[in-house]
Design an enzyme around this catalytic site. Structure first.
Site, PDB file in Angstrom:
ATOM      1  N   LYS A 181     -53.034 -52.300 -70.919  1.00  0.00           N
ATOM      2  CA  LYS A 181     -52.906 -50.911 -70.462  1.00  0.00           C
ATOM      3  C   LYS A 181     -54.217 -50.114 -70.627  1.00  0.00           C
ATOM      4  O   LYS A 181     -55.099 -50.273 -69.812  1.00  0.00           O
ATOM      5  CB  LYS A 181     -51.699 -50.257 -71.127  1.00  0.00           C
ATOM      6  CG  LYS A 181     -50.428 -51.041 -70.741  1.00  0.00           C
ATOM      7  CD  LYS A 181     -49.108 -50.352 -70.939  1.00  0.00           C
ATOM      8  CE  LYS A 181     -48.029 -51.126 -70.192  1.00  0.00           C
ATOM      9  NZ  LYS A 181     -46.973 -51.683 -71.036  1.00  0.00           N
ATOM     10  N   TYR A 223     -40.114 -55.167 -75.679  1.00  0.00           N
ATOM     11  CA  TYR A 223     -40.564 -55.867 -74.475  1.00  0.00           C
ATOM     12  C   TYR A 223     -41.992 -56.324 -74.704  1.00  0.00           C
ATOM     13  O   TYR A 223     -42.845 -55.543 -75.116  1.00  0.00           O
ATOM     14  CB  TYR A 223     -40.498 -54.931 -73.264  1.00  0.00           C
ATOM     15  CG  TYR A 223     -40.973 -55.555 -71.973  1.00  0.00           C
ATOM     16  CD1 TYR A 223     -40.250 -56.561 -71.339  1.00  0.00           C
ATOM     17  CD2 TYR A 223     -42.168 -55.122 -71.376  1.00  0.00           C
ATOM     18  CE1 TYR A 223     -40.690 -57.122 -70.146  1.00  0.00           C
ATOM     19  CE2 TYR A 223     -42.602 -55.684 -70.184  1.00  0.00           C
ATOM     20  CZ  TYR A 223     -41.870 -56.680 -69.573  1.00  0.00           C
ATOM     21  OH  TYR A 223     -42.300 -57.232 -68.389  1.00  0.00           O
ATOM     22  N   ASP A 230     -47.774 -56.288 -81.032  1.00  0.00           N
ATOM     23  CA  ASP A 230     -47.962 -56.079 -79.606  1.00  0.00           C
ATOM     24  C   ASP A 230     -48.298 -54.604 -79.408  1.00  0.00           C
ATOM     25  O   ASP A 230     -47.419 -53.752 -79.371  1.00  0.00           O
ATOM     26  CB  ASP A 230     -46.697 -56.462 -78.838  1.00  0.00           C
ATOM     27  CG  ASP A 230     -46.863 -56.231 -77.346  1.00  0.00           C
ATOM     28  OD1 ASP A 230     -47.908 -55.693 -76.935  1.00  0.00           O
ATOM     29  OD2 ASP A 230     -45.936 -56.596 -76.589  1.00  0.00           O
TER      30      ASP A 230
HETATM   31  C1  LIG Z   1     -46.492 -53.150 -70.788  1.00  0.00           C
HETATM   32  C2  LIG Z   1     -46.256 -53.988 -71.961  1.00  0.00           C
HETATM   33  C3  LIG Z   1     -46.402 -55.387 -71.913  1.00  0.00           C
HETATM   34  C4  LIG Z   1     -46.654 -56.128 -70.634  1.00  0.00           C
HETATM   35  O1  LIG Z   1     -47.869 -55.812 -70.046  1.00  0.00           O
HETATM   36  P1  LIG Z   1     -48.075 -56.152 -68.494  1.00  0.00           P
HETATM   37  O2  LIG Z   1     -49.500 -55.756 -68.244  1.00  0.00           O
HETATM   38  O3  LIG Z   1     -47.073 -55.347 -67.754  1.00  0.00           O
HETATM   39  O4  LIG Z   1     -47.849 -57.610 -68.335  1.00  0.00           O
HETATM   40  C5  LIG Z   1     -46.275 -56.086 -73.082  1.00  0.00           C
HETATM   41  N1  LIG Z   1     -46.001 -55.478 -74.249  1.00  0.00           N
HETATM   42  C6  LIG Z   1     -45.846 -54.142 -74.328  1.00  0.00           C
HETATM   43  C7  LIG Z   1     -45.562 -53.520 -75.654  1.00  0.00           C
HETATM   44  C8  LIG Z   1     -45.947 -53.363 -73.186  1.00  0.00           C
HETATM   45  O5  LIG Z   1     -45.742 -52.045 -73.280  1.00  0.00           O
END
Ligand SMILES: *Cc1c(COP(=O)(O)O)cnc(C)c1O
Length: 441
Positions: free
Chosen positions: A276, A153, A248
């Site tokens: 995060k 994701y 990511d």
């Molecule tokens: C949480 C997350 C996202 C998205 O971040 P948001 O702040 O919710 O838009 C993208 N990539 C990874 C790996 C994530 O864990």
């Protein structure tokens, strides 16, 4: 515990009333799907406050929290230093739309921690970070296609909401409606941990591929570590084809160590996405990489990306204070020890009860898959028994432990979890797993 079926927790009267009111005004009563508890049945508890590793709901129940706002709260909730910085910042005005020293300070902390990053751009979410990094990769390479992996994701941008993990996986809509098929066609999705599939794709359309984006450790189909050599293969294949490698690290950045997964596995990506933890619980994302790539971003270059609230002073200062706390001697060693305590405890309990449980963990990220075999990709994740997870989730919640309300999400530890909290968690798990003894599946 008896062999009676696990009940849904009697949600307290205030939670019930407040959630019903929310559902009249917000789709599903929430602003992000997994919060609605649909994957485990029932309705969510409404939160009143959180301190350290504890969440308190509006009916006065207290839970040991393994969500940590889905990752950011690595130093625990309402840490005094973070709260103080936010209060101070707020008293000076909450947003200016002009540069501040705090952006530079947080940027320096990011650049010093992650050697592959020389320049960094702050945005407001992980979604924005990955969306912008993809745009940059396409702009730099003048290519349109991208490769992502099933069950990873990367936020909810159109190009990335194809065979996605997290809530998209939980709700069985890995391919969302509303994503133009012309755009989705540019996204090639391959099985995680399958370097041969990547090689094959590059063999056939390598000159069209702008980038490969990957969660270096997957958290969003539950925790799935990379197989030895997988990340190195991605590095080698992308480099050989003039394609960019994007890590990511929105979840793994500053969680698996200050250098993130790239330091842990010794692989340098071209671009890194963060979020995060770097916002300390406030809305922040970032993407960064070497100068020669990042100089293509506006105002220096022709790849446009902007944000009214980007680099917000409250968010920057919450991030700065959070990252400062990570420098405490032994911070990550403590997290690792707690992770090991939880993992070993769960494994032993499952073995004792004869429950098929795959406890998959990297550092302070952990998922207990109710599956017969280790989970290595989307397909094997799908073998997990989600009904059993739901029963486990509710049995834990009843006993004051708040695990993620979906089988396909990571549980997170924070510095605020004490060994005693994990012991309490394991006692609850012992009870919860014992309820499976007499049930058929
Ligand atoms: C949480 C997350 C996202 C998205 O971040 P948001 O702040 O919710 O838009 C993208 N990539 C990874 C790996 C994530 O864990």
């Amino acid at each position: 515990m008896s062999s009676s079926p696990v009940r849904c927790m009697p949600i307290g009267p205030r939670s019930k009333a407040l959630f019903e009111e929310a559902a009249r005004l917000l789709p599903g009563g929430v602003n992000s799907p997994v919060r609605a508890f649909k994957a485990v049945g029932g309705q969510p508890v409404m939160i009143e406050q959180a301190h350290g590793c504890r969440l308190d709901d509006v009916d006065g129940h207290s839970y040991i929290d393994y969500i940590g706002s889905w990752g950011p709260m690595i130093v625990g909730h309402a840490h005094p230093a973070v709260v103080k910085a936010i209060q101070e910042a707020a008293s000076l005005g909450v947003s200016y739309g002009a540069p501040t020293q705090w952006e530079t300070m947080l940027a320096r902390m990011v650049v010093e921690a992650i050697p592959s990053i020389e320049l960094v751009r702050f945005v407001n979410s992980g979604t924005e970070a990955t969306m912008s990094a993809i745009r940059l990769a396409r702009g730099v390479t003048r290519r349109d296609r991208i490769i992502k992996f099933e069950g990873c994701y990367h936020g909810h941008a159109d190009s990335l909401l194809v065979k996605a993990g997290s809530g998209a996986m939980t709700f069985g809509v890995p391919d969302s409606l509303g994503v133009p098929s012309d755009l989705a066609r540019l996204t090639i999705t391959l099985p995680y941990n399958d370097a041969d599939a990547v090689r094959e794709s590059f063999r056939s359309v390598g000159t069209e591929i702008a980038c490969v984006i990957v969660e270096p450790v997957v958290g969003n189909m539950g925790v799935v570590p990379p197989k030895p050599g997988f990340l190195a293969a991605l590095r080698e294949i992308t480099a050989a084809h003039g394609s960019l490698l994007i890590f990511d690290e929105v979840m793994t950045g500053f969680r698996l160590g200050k250098g993130g997964a790239q330091a842990l596995y010794g692989i340098q990506p071209d671009l890194t996405c963060l979020g995060k933890i770097i916002g300390g619980g406030l809305p922040v994302g970032a993407y960064g990489g070497p100068k020669k790539i990042m100089e293509q971003v506006a105002p220096l270059g022709s790849v446009y990306q902007a944000g009214t609230l980007s680099g917000n002073p409250l968010a920057m200062r919450a991030g700065i204070e959070t990252l400062r706390l990570l420098d405490e001697p032994g911070f990550y060693e403590r997290l690792e020890a707690k992770g090991e305590q939880l993992e070993t405890g769960l494994r032993e309990l499952a073995a004792k009860e004869g429950v098929a449980l795959q406890c998959q963990r990297v550092g302070s990220m952990c998922t207990a898959f109710f599956a017969e075999h280790p989970v290595i990709d989307y397909q094997t994740a799908r073998t997990a028994d989600t009904d059993r997870y739901a029963a486990f989730f509710w049995a834990m919640l009843e006993r004051g432990v708040y695990f993620p309300p979906s089988q396909f999400e990571a549980a997170f530890l924070s510095d605020a979890h004490a060994a005693a909290d994990i012991e309490t968690t394991l006692l609850a798990a012992q009870d919860a797993l014992a309820t499976f003894r007499h049930r058929q599946h």
